[in-house]
Design a protein around this motif. Structure first.
Motif, PDB file in Angstrom:
ATOM      1  N   ARG A 163       0.817  -1.141   0.033  1.00  0.00           N
ATOM      2  CA  ARG A 163      -0.046   0.125  -0.083  1.00  0.00           C
ATOM      3  C   ARG A 163       0.765   1.211  -0.203  1.00  0.00           C
ATOM      4  O   ARG A 163       0.353   2.258  -0.186  1.00  0.00           O
ATOM      5  N   LEU A 181       2.296   2.674   2.265  1.00  0.00           N
ATOM      6  CA  LEU A 181       2.203   3.677   3.321  1.00  0.00           C
ATOM      7  C   LEU A 181       3.566   3.455   4.216  1.00  0.00           C
ATOM      8  O   LEU A 181       3.962   2.513   4.403  1.00  0.00           O
ATOM      9  N   THR A 218     -11.063  13.321   8.699  1.00  0.00           N
ATOM     10  CA  THR A 218      -9.627  13.368   8.501  1.00  0.00           C
ATOM     11  C   THR A 218      -9.116  14.396   9.518  1.00  0.00           C
ATOM     12  O   THR A 218      -8.072  14.210  10.156  1.00  0.00           O
ATOM     13  N   CYS A 255       2.314   7.954   6.452  1.00  0.00           N
ATOM     14  CA  CYS A 255       1.051   7.642   6.208  1.00  0.00           C
ATOM     15  C   CYS A 255       0.471   6.480   6.575  1.00  0.00           C
ATOM     16  O   CYS A 255      -0.764   6.222   6.734  1.00  0.00           O
ATOM     17  N   LEU A 305      -2.128   7.261   9.893  1.00  0.00           N
ATOM     18  CA  LEU A 305      -3.376   7.734   9.474  1.00  0.00           C
ATOM     19  C   LEU A 305      -3.974   6.811   8.651  1.00  0.00           C
ATOM     20  O   LEU A 305      -5.298   6.343   8.572  1.00  0.00           O
ATOM     21  N   GLY A 306      -3.233   6.042   7.784  1.00  0.00           N
ATOM     22  CA  GLY A 306      -3.903   5.104   6.808  1.00  0.00           C
ATOM     23  C   GLY A 306      -4.700   3.791   7.588  1.00  0.00           C
ATOM     24  O   GLY A 306      -5.354   3.583   7.206  1.00  0.00           O
ATOM     25  N   VAL A 347      -7.845   5.096   9.034  1.00  0.00           N
ATOM     26  CA  VAL A 347      -9.039   5.178   7.825  1.00  0.00           C
ATOM     27  C   VAL A 347      -9.379   4.034   7.630  1.00  0.00           C
ATOM     28  O   VAL A 347     -10.545   3.475   7.229  1.00  0.00           O
ATOM     29  N   LEU A 348      -8.230   2.969   7.286  1.00  0.00           N
ATOM     30  CA  LEU A 348      -8.602   1.727   7.022  1.00  0.00           C
ATOM     31  C   LEU A 348      -9.461   0.814   8.092  1.00  0.00           C
ATOM     32  O   LEU A 348     -10.362   0.394   7.530  1.00  0.00           O
TER      33      LEU A 348
END
Lengths: 318, 202, 197
Positions: free
Chosen positions: B23, B25, B76, B116, B119-120, B123-124
């Motif tokens: 990904r 990230l 976010t 990332c 935060l990734g 969010v995931l």
């Protein structure tokens, strides 16, 4: 005196009368029976793939060394081995450009980018194969049937196993002789073992990696059998797929495997475990190339933790 | 909640979809800090810790604040704020406890915020374990566990990469490929080999 | 004026955020499967960069040193949310294609990196041009990478088949292919740089 103390990357040699290129050509020699058997089983298409693979590997190496103004070392045989091993890992009826692109990737990306012989982290032939596998899976998984000499396709025994089909029509004896679908160089176990025995007797490879590798695969597939624990068909798993080819000729690559005996055994164990796990539960029927590549990535780490102790000192923290 | 689910999350995050290699990230610190093993390990432990903690925090915020109030479009802003505050806290703690580590991280510690992966994963988690803003059963423990497993996968990739790059110090790599470019090519081949786990199932 | 143009141009080649500064690689690699996605991401990130650079250059003297990073992030996150909502409203297809990488613009190192390294030290006008240049450089880099990947990986460009008859190498639309392309491009850029220096 100063000339004799050179610090350089592997392979290190200390026997008299040996040189890198001599060992490389010996390995080429030991690989010939398996290739001959492959040509005998799959026909002249197999020979075409082998020649294309070897020639394009050598040409790529020469061109890149010319381009980067390095010494041209194609006579040391290492590019020949890469091309040969890559071709052995391809089905016999692939289109002509497949071995060419594969060899180019192997030599350019997996070897020369790292600085050439002795410095690559990953086995070039395997990197090339995995690259082809990811890019053109259709061609890489279409195998021709043995002794058909035309475009009759058949699945490999491991692929049949993955699909849950019964394998009673393939005997161990046929597996051993190579009468089955598969890649050119991996099918004839007899020829592979002859080559491996030659390398072992001459002392070019040690038994540690292949031994621990094959043993682990056998043990693991026996324990986690299809009908509960300790019911697996371990002999089938050892004889099918690219295990013998991988264990004796690719996992033992001097450059990409650990340096010490202890490291060898850890390396073999890891390869065996990963291969068995991918075969039993993974999406692909065969896991040898992926397993060896993953352990290649772990080799620097293994080396660090299996460093031999300097005589008279205690273990220091790595 | 069953153990097979947990095993699936663990395997897929540690081996199949290593955040970095599939990904992308957390790629920047992965490339920048993986030259030596020690700081690489320290960095990945820090990342693991931050990911796990922020998985907990963001889940709680989403479940008890944003979802009931219908403000999910602001996730976010809220998430990144919480993560930034948390990282600042970690930064201060490291500065106090181990000034040497702190000096080594230099610019990259504040940049953990912009890793990332952190935060990734937050969010995931929301995308995977919430259906129409309602938490699925076991959602909280899945989120936390996913945080931990992503961190483990990150650590694994970091460890392998740093050991490889330490070894490359002795090799005469073509000049224009030194450092970053080669690191990407290694990552590419690593990602290729981890594809062997594709389609994994029990 | 000359200085402003210089600020603008440096982002395109000399300090190209992707190839020279090696910032913001995560979205670069993740969305560059097709040129269309690449341009979409480039514009979205450029918009956020522009907005945040200008606002941060305005508030740089009010914000206390110690909590500047959280403050910058809130500014950036606000613009990301605006971009996210606009994408959802006007181009749901693109929004779906970019997936979690839209909220992740917030942690795109280019944006915080420029805020910290440039906008917090320079005037509003300079920051504006810096953002324009960097945004354009980022978009161009994305177009280059996604172009290479789309042609090699699916034999198409902008969704139109351009290489009929040749089997595309699936690898290039996979993560591993992205890493390979960026590695080789960075090497090429280095070679180019060395020749000029």
């Amino acid at each position: 005196m100063k000339d004799k103390l050179k610090v350089s990357a592997a392979p290190h040699l200390h026997k008299k009368g040996e040189s890198v290129s001599k060992i490389m050509w010996m390995v080429v020699l030991s690989l010939i029976p398996a290739g001959a058997a492959g040509v005998f089983i799959f026909g002249l298409n197999a020979l075409r793939v082998i020649i294309l693979g070897v020639v394009s590997a050598v040409v790529t190496e020469a061109l890149l060394q010319l381009f980067t103004k390095n010494k041209i070392t194609i006579l040391d045989g290492s590019a020949v081995i890469t091309g040969l091993l890559l071709a052995y890992n391809l089905p016999a009826d692939v289109p002509f450009w497949l071995p060419i692109i594969g060899s180019f990737f192997s030599i350019a990306i997996a070897k020369q980018v790292f600085g050439g012989l002795g410095q690559n982290i990953f086995n070039p032939a395997l990197a090339g194969r995995v690259f082809l596998m990811a890019s053109w899976p259709k061609y890489m998984t279409t195998f021709s049937a043995p002794f058909s000499y035309d475009a009759v396709t058949s699945a490999t025994p491991l692929a049949l196993l993955k699909e849950g089909k019964i394998l009673e029509h393939i005997s161990y004896w046929n597996l051993f002789l190579g009468k089955r679908g598969g890649c050119i160089g991996e099918v004839c176990i007899l020829a592979l073992l002859a080559g491996a025995a030659f390398l072992l007797l001459k002392g070019y490879i040690s038994w540690h990696i292949p031994g621990s590798y094959i043993l682990t695969v056998g043990l693991f597939t026996y324990i986690f059998g299809p009908r509960g624990f300790f019911s697996g068909d371990w002999l089938f798993h050892v004889l099918s797929g690219g295990l013998i080819l991988g264990a004796f000729f690719m996992a033992t690559d001097y450059v990409t495997s650990p340096l010490t005996r202890r490291g060898h055994i850890v390396f073999g164990l890891g390869c065996g475990l990963l291969t068995a796990v991918i075969r039993l539960w993974g999406g692909y029927p065969e896991g040898v190339s992926y397993a060896i590549l993953m352990m290649n990535a772990a080799t620097p780490l293994i080396d660090r933790y299996t460093k031999t102790r300097i005589y008279g000192t205690k273990f220091s923290n790595p | 909640m069953n153990s097979a689910q947990f095993l699936a999350i663990l395997i897929s995050n540690v081996f199949i979809y290593i955040v970095i290699l599939s990904r992308f990230l957390g790629l920047c610190p992965f490339i920048a800090i993986s030259k030596e093993t020690k700081p690489a390990l320290a960095m990945s432990f820090a990342v693991t810790f931050v990911i796990t903690a922020s998985s907990i925090i963001t889940w709680v915020i989403y479940r008890f604040m944003l979802a009931p109030l219908g403000m999910t479009y602001l996730r976010t802003v809220y998430f990144i704020l919480v993560i930034a505050a948390f990282v600042q806290l970690v930064e201060m703690v490291i500065k106090k406890i181990s000034p040497a580590t702190y000096r080594f991280f230099g610019i990259y510690l504040p940049l953990i915020t912009t890793n990332c992966a952190v935060l990734g994963v937050a969010v995931l988690n929301i995308d995977m374990f919430f259906v129409n803003d309602k938490a699925v059963p076991g959602s909280f423990s899945y989120s936390v566990f996913q945080g931990i497993s992503v961190g483990l996968g990150y650590t694994l990739a970091m460890l392998l990469m740093s050991a490889i790059r330490e070894r490359l110090d002795f090799c005469n790599v073509p000049k224009c490929l030194k450092d970053f470019p080669l690191a990407f090519i290694i990552a590419s081949i690593m990602s290729l080999s981890f594809m062997g786990f594709n389609g994994f199932r029990f | 004026m000359k200085k402003l143009i210089k600020e603008f141009l440096k982002g395109i080649i000399k300090e190209n955020p992707t190839f020279v500064l090696a910032l913001g690689l995560c979205p670069t690699l993740a969305v560059s499967v097709s040129v269309r996605n690449g341009i979409g991401m480039g514009i979205a990130a450029g918009f956020v960069l522009l907005g945040s650079n200008v606002i941060i250059a305005m508030i740089k003297n009010i914000v206390p040193e110690r909590i500047r990073i959280p403050c910058y992030i809130v500014v950036i996150a606000t613009f990301v949310t605006i971009a996210e909502l606009m994408l959802k409203a006007y181009s749901p297809v693109l929004n779906r294609a970019l997936g979690i990488y839209v909220p992740l613009i917030v942690v795109n190192c280019i944006i915080l990196g420029r805020a910290e390294a440039y906008a917090s030290k320079n005037s509003v006008i300079n920051s504006l041009f810096d953002a324009l240049g960097m945004g354009l450089g980022f978009t161009l880099a994305l177009i280059l990478i996604s172009g290479i990947r789309e042609i090699l990986g699916s034999g198409k460009l902008f969704g139109y088949t351009i290489m009929g008859g040749v089997e595309p190498a699936l690898l290039f639309i996979m993560p591993s292919g992205a890493l390979l392309v960026i590695g080789l491009l960075l090497g090429l850029f280095n070679l180019f740089k060395k020749d000029r220096a």
